[in-house]
Design an enzyme around this catalytic site. Structure first.
Site, PDB file in Angstrom:
ATOM      1  N   SER A 108     -19.426 -24.935  19.648  1.00  0.00           N
ATOM      2  CA  SER A 108     -18.407 -23.555  20.397  1.00  0.00           C
ATOM      3  C   SER A 108     -18.363 -22.320  19.381  1.00  0.00           C
ATOM      4  CB  SER A 108     -17.749 -23.444  21.785  1.00  0.00           C
ATOM      5  OG  SER A 108     -18.377 -22.118  22.257  1.00  0.00           O
ATOM      6  N   GLY A 109     -19.210 -21.261  19.650  1.00  0.00           N
ATOM      7  CA  GLY A 109     -18.747 -20.067  18.676  1.00  0.00           C
ATOM      8  C   GLY A 109     -19.318 -19.918  17.738  1.00  0.00           C
ATOM      9  N   THR A 144     -26.481 -19.573  20.011  1.00  0.00           N
ATOM     10  CA  THR A 144     -26.999 -19.197  20.952  1.00  0.00           C
ATOM     11  C   THR A 144     -27.587 -17.690  20.005  1.00  0.00           C
ATOM     12  OG1 THR A 144     -25.867 -19.339  22.425  1.00  0.00           O
ATOM     13  CG2 THR A 144     -26.796 -17.495  23.395  1.00  0.00           C
ATOM     14  N   ASN A 163     -15.357 -18.795  21.697  1.00  0.00           N
ATOM     15  CA  ASN A 163     -16.582 -18.071  21.457  1.00  0.00           C
ATOM     16  C   ASN A 163     -16.159 -17.047  23.121  1.00  0.00           C
ATOM     17  OD1 ASN A 163     -18.851 -17.023  21.627  1.00  0.00           O
ATOM     18  ND2 ASN A 163     -20.173 -18.886  21.314  1.00  0.00           N
ATOM     19  N   SER A 205     -19.540 -18.334  25.299  1.00  0.00           N
ATOM     20  CA  SER A 205     -19.544 -19.361  24.962  1.00  0.00           C
ATOM     21  C   SER A 205     -20.856 -20.570  25.704  1.00  0.00           C
ATOM     22  CB  SER A 205     -18.483 -20.545  24.448  1.00  0.00           C
ATOM     23  OG  SER A 205     -18.812 -22.066  25.127  1.00  0.00           O
ATOM     24  N   SER A 206     -22.450 -21.434  25.358  1.00  0.00           N
ATOM     25  CA  SER A 206     -23.379 -21.873  25.737  1.00  0.00           C
ATOM     26  C   SER A 206     -22.345 -22.736  26.818  1.00  0.00           C
ATOM     27  CB  SER A 206     -24.109 -21.964  25.295  1.00  0.00           C
ATOM     28  OG  SER A 206     -25.034 -21.213  25.081  1.00  0.00           O
ATOM     29  N   GLY A 208     -22.409 -29.190  20.266  1.00  0.00           N
ATOM     30  CA  GLY A 208     -22.402 -29.268  19.144  1.00  0.00           C
ATOM     31  C   GLY A 208     -21.209 -30.479  19.374  1.00  0.00           C
TER      32      GLY A 208
END
Length: 1063
Positions: A142-143, A147, A192, A195-196, A424
């Protein structure tokens, strides 16, 4: 003309074609792009662009140092063979413009510096040319920028792909699906701000022309627990804050919401409602616009927002315990909003939130819930409503992206490009069920990645006829089997524990794991560990040794999260919802289905296996995203954090697999073209096969047999140091070659220029001398002939026209006409005219008459109406008096005026007596009596019908024009005249003798008004006039020195007038 070369650190060397332009980066015809290996000369400063070229490829420190060098130079992209490694810069580097897209469009992968667009274009061109489905797999924590990378890829395809024949609606929907999915599936986390919180796989369908015609999205494992709980410093999903911040007042009033996020329990747990980097109000406008683009109707938008609002109201449902410790709803207002927004019965919803329906032996029983159970049921309902709505939203977007054209090509003529944006590897301080699923997903993708990488390497070696050497690598199939194996895997054991009767808990699940997989080398618990390891393992934890390292999982909540139970009566309540979206999310078939729904882990495992099969059917491309620091600061490189990501992304393993054989490979043509200058036999031109030329070249360079292999179409170099030594030799050779080429070119260029200039000068001189000579001779010849013809014509000038004198006569005529053009009369009074030759006399007269008429016509057109009247009167005066009246010449230069008396000089009584008759002319006169000739001052007025003689305010005499028989005047310079009237007119006393200072003007106007131009008599000597009935008078005129009017002794009126002009 110098050869200009520019080397730029991003990996391009430019030879500038145009000598007068500054040396610059050439993107088209301005220059010639040289291949990516040019950046090898700058490797000490910016590192290598491909990790495969690292000399010490097994060193993690060397790997990270290369990343650091490139990151310091804002070079965020690096290759590992075909794999792209991307480091998030946390700022805009201005490298995603339309110009950059064109730069990477249609260019070979290694001809340009590493870039996301290079991966995108390579996949797209493979899809077009080979007609094989492609997939771009983007991974990272994340981050790290996953995306953003997905959005940039979609932007590249939207901008560079040809537009569909029926417009760009699909392209717009593909782009606009991102803001909607981000609003409902992304959230602010500690790592993030966007973040997704779900995995996404998007298929973009292209027609045979390469235009996007459709798409499809698959979502994986939405983090629905975030709906009801957020860690400190984190937020719920974006859509809640966007609605509260950007929603219209009327919308919020209808939904029963207020703008303050602190009013809602589900939004305050993270204590981070406002984020400086997020503008919820603007994002709301983007989402509303995007919903319209992807075919949402206004009713569907209202229903969707009603569900979002209902989740917030659910969080504000509070319970209190009654006397029996059973939960009761205490927030009636929130319950009313819920019933209206979800379209359910209030009493049914109240009962479902405080009771649980149990079916035992075919009977339904309601069991009251305590406070803890009621809160669990409320949160479970909120999570179910939101997650199912998210699933419905993805399905709705897919329907919008599906090709709606009945004439669209069938699936056989279309190809698909997939984009995988997946979470990830995650390692936190406390790792739970979500991290277990995410890391299992990464294990499967790593297994697929290694398999496909090895497969592509092996296929290339076999295609080139090079022996494949087996590669030793960590095969994580053993870990995947530990998780997913049937009956013995962790997922199967977890499902079994969730389904077994009795009191199953998270700890009983851990005990069963210990009994079943205790001998597995990658599994460890507190019970199975040695004395030293137990200190780092709690009793409720187990540890898995993943490919990326050890991860310790806490089993607390595993069973609940895997079961994801929603009480039956809550399901029944939602199945009866009148909200159209909710009625689709909660199907009534669930109530009649006796089969127990699959657990979350099993669903995730099956969808993951399906995803692996999808990816195996496509040609893969990889993007590995790295986050440089946790503070989201540009320019900061956290080595510890990056080392951790390099490890769990498997980048070193990937590099080792790629370097297990040969580090560098290139087509013979490209290799020979680049390095042929290092060998005298291949420089400057090799006439044979490229393969033979490369063989000669490597022998000259002294390559050892173990350093390279010759394939069918490529040369394979095993060690980077061999390539670097060749590149360094090329740099040295380039200097001498450049000097030699420049010297040779300058000598050749300037000699050729001198020879061209010399030849041009000789040619010009020769031509010009000839031209001057020919012109001079022609001029002399013409002059002699002209003189001869003129002399002969002059001699025969009086003879009839013949060939001998025709030229002379024409010359004379032409000369006359040219002279006439220069000497034409300037005006009508100019009577000058050149004397014509005898042959042109008749023509001259005609021309003179035409000229005179033309000047008259021009003059007439130029005069005004007033001046025209003036001239007409002057013409009449000339006709009457010219040559007859002595003082006429003095009146010619004086203008006739319209009247000699002003309006104030005529008595109003006279005007009243005249009535409507206008006065055309008025002049003061002197009247002489008929008997004694006594002079009296009078006014003479001309009207349209009569001559009127006025004395002060009285009309003394009116002579109608019909009774005016004539006018008499002398030929001398006096100003007397006589108006003769009919003798039969009894109203008249006789003729009238008058004197006017403006006699010519007065008589002219009188003659014109009375139409008596021909009745003016100019007498010499005397004038006889009627002095009364039966009596005549005579006026005698004689010349003298001055004007004198007296009565003579003979009774006549004597007038003496000086002579002004001699006739």
């Amino acid at each position: 003309m110098a050869l200009q070369v520019e080397l730029i650190p991003t990996g391009e060397i430019i030879r500038v074609v145009h000598p007068h332009r500054p040396c610059k980066l050439a993107l088209g015809s301005d220059g010639v792009r040289v291949t990516m290996e040019s950046a090898l000369t700058a490797r000490d400063r910016v590192g290598v662009q491909d990790f495969v070229l690292l000399e010490n490829f097994t060193s993690e420190a060397a790997f990270i140092e290369n990343l650091r060098r490139r990151f310091r130079e804002n070079l965020i992209y690096t290759y590992i063979g075909p794999v792209l490694v991307s480091v998030n810069p946390y700022r805009d580097l201005q490298i995603y413009s339309r110009q950059h897209m064109e730069r990477y469009r249609g260019v070979s992968f290694y001809e340009v510096p590493p870039h996301l667009f290079a991966v995108a274009d390579t996949a797209y061109r493979a899809l077009r040319t080979e007609r094989r489905d492609q997939a771009v797999m983007i991974s990272g924590e994340s981050g790290a920028g996953k995306t953003e990378a997905t959005k940039r890829l979609l932007q590249f395809y939207a901008e560079t792909c040809p537009a569909p024949e029926r417009g760009g609606a699909v392209r717009d929907r593909l782009l606009q699906s991102n803001p909607v999915l981000e609003a409902f599936g992304n959230a602010k986390t500690l790592r993030n701000d966007n973040s997704s919180r779900f995995g996404k796989y998007m298929d973009v369908q292209f027609d045979f022309k390469g235009a996007p015609v459709g798409g499809h999205i698959l979502s994986y494992l939405l983090e629905k627990s975030r709906v009801v709980h957020q860690n400190h410093g984190e937020r719920n999903f974006h859509i809640f804050y966007q609605l509260l911040e950007g929603g219209e007042e009327e919308t919020l009033r209808r939904l029963g919401l207020e703008r303050n996020p602190q009013s809602y329990l589900y939004l305050v747990k993270g204590q981070c409602a406002k984020v400086s980097s997020i503008n919820d109000k603007n994002d709301w406008k983007v989402v509303r616009k995007a919903l319209t683009v992807i075919d949402f109707t206004e009713d569907e938008v209202e229903d969707l927002l009603s569900i979002v609002a209902s989740v917030l109201h659910l969080g504000n449902i509070h319970f209190a315990a009654d006397e029996e410790s059973n939960a009761q709803v205490t927030t009636e207002n929130q319950l009313k909003y819920l019933t209206r927004l979800l379209g359910v019965e209030g009493s049914t919803l109240r009962e479902a939130l405080t009771h649980r329906k149990i079916i035992a032996k075919g009977e339904e029983l309601l069991s009251p819930l305590n406070l803890e159970q009621a809160a669990y049921a409320r949160d479970a309902l909120a999570k179910a409503v939101y997650s199912r709505t998210f699933t419905w939203l993805v399905a709705k977007i897919n329907r919008s992206l599906a090709s709606k054209d009945a004439e669209s090509p069938s699936w056989r003529s279309t190809t698909v490009l997939g984009l995988l944006d997946i979470y990830g590897f995650e390692v936190f301080q406390n790792n739970s069920f979500e991290q277990f699923c995410i890391n299992y997903c990464n294990e499967k993708l790593q297994q697929l990645f290694i398999e496909l990488t090895l497969k592509s390497e092996q296929e290339e070696y076999e295609a080139e006829g090079i022996a494949w050497e087996p590669v030793q690598y960590f095969n994580n199939k053993i870990i995947c089997d530990l998780v997913e194996e049937k009956f013995k895997g962790i997922v199967s054991i977890l499902d079994e524990e969730c389904l077994r009767p009795g009191e199953a808990t998270d700890l009983t699940f851990l005990e069963k794991l210990e009994d079943t997989v205790k001998h597995h080398p990658h599994f460890l618990t507190h019970k199975l560990a040695d004395q030293r390891t137990r200190k780092s393992l709690g009793r409720g934890e187990f540890r898995l040794l993943h490919y990326a390292g050890e991860v310790t999982y806490n089993v607390t909540g595993f069973l609940d999260k895997n079961n994801d139970l929603l009480f039956r009566n809550l399901k029944e309540t939602m199945c009866s919802s009148e909200n159209p979206i909710m009625s689709q999310c909660f199907d009534r078939s669930e109530l009649s289905d006796k089969k127990r729904p699959e657990t979350v882990a099993t669903q995730f495992k099956m969808s993951l296996l399906q995803l692996v099969e999808i990816l195996k059917s496509k040609e893969p491309a990889y993007v590995r995203c790295i986050k440089p620091n946790d503070a989201k600061q540009p320019g900061r490189f956290d080595e510890v954090l990056i080392r951790h990501q390099v490890k769990y992304l498997g980048l070193m393993e990937n590099l080792r697999v790629r370097r297990a054989g040969f580090a560098y490979r290139r087509k013979y043509e490209a290799f020979l073209q680049r390095y042929k200058s290092l060998c005298p036999e291949t420089w400057p031109i090799w006439a044979g096969r490229p393969q033979d030329g490369v063989a000669v070249l490597v022998r000259h360079l002294g390559y050892k047999p173990e350093e390279y292999k010759m394939g069918r179409t490529k040369i394979f170099i095993r060690f980077p140091k061999t390539l670097f030594a060749t590149e360094d030799a090329l740099e040295v050779r380039r200097q001498s070659l450049a000097t030699k080429i420049q010297a040779t070119w300058r000598g050749f260029h300037w000699r050729q220029k001198f020879l061209r200039v010399k030849q041009s000068a000789i040619c010009i001189q020769s031509w010009w001398r000839g031209t001057l000579g020919r012109r001079k001779a022609a001029k002399r010849k013409w002059a002699a002939q002209t003189i001869r013809r003129l002399i002969r014509g002059f001699i025969l000038r009086h003879a009839p026209r013949c060939p001998e004198n025709a030229f002379f006569l024409d010359h004379v005529r032409t000369s006359f006409l040219l002279n006439l053009r220069r000497q034409l009369p300037r005006n009508i009074l100019d009577t000058s005219w050149p004397t014509p030759p005898p042959a042109l006399r008749e023509a001259s007269e005609l021309l003179r008459e035409l000229c005179r008429k033309n000047m008259v016509w021009k003059y007439c057109r130029s005069i005004s109406p007033e001046w025209k009247q003036q001239l007409q009167q002057k013409a009449v005066a000339s006709e009457i008096f010219k040559g007859k009246k002595d003082n006429y010449p003095q009146s010619v230069p004086r203008l006739f005026i319209s009247t000699r008396l002003g309006a104030d000089e005529i008595s109003p009584k006279v005007l009243q007596a005249l009535g409507s008759e206008p006065i055309q002319y008025a002049v003061p006169v002197v009247k002489y009596d008929r008997k004694g000739y006594k002079p009296r001052s009078r006014q003479l007025l001309l009207t349209p019908n009569a001559v009127v003689i006025v004395e002060d305010a009285k009309v003394k005499q009116r002579i109608e024009y019909a009774n005016l028989t004539g006018i008499s005047v002398s030929s001398l310079s006096d100003s007397l005249f006589v108006l003769h009237v009919q003798r039969e007119d009894n109203k008249q006393k006789g003729d009238v003798v008058l004197q006017s200072d403006h006699v010519i003007e007065t008589l002219t106007k009188t003659a014109l008004s009375a139409d008596r131009v021909n009745n003016i008599n100019i007498n010499q000597g005397s004038i006889t006039f009627a002095g009364g009935p039966g009596r005549d008078g005579i006026i005698d005129f004689t010349t003298g020195s001055e004007l004198l009017v007296t009565k003579a002794k003979n009774g006549h009126l004597a007038v003496v007038a000086p002579r002004l002009n001699s006739r």
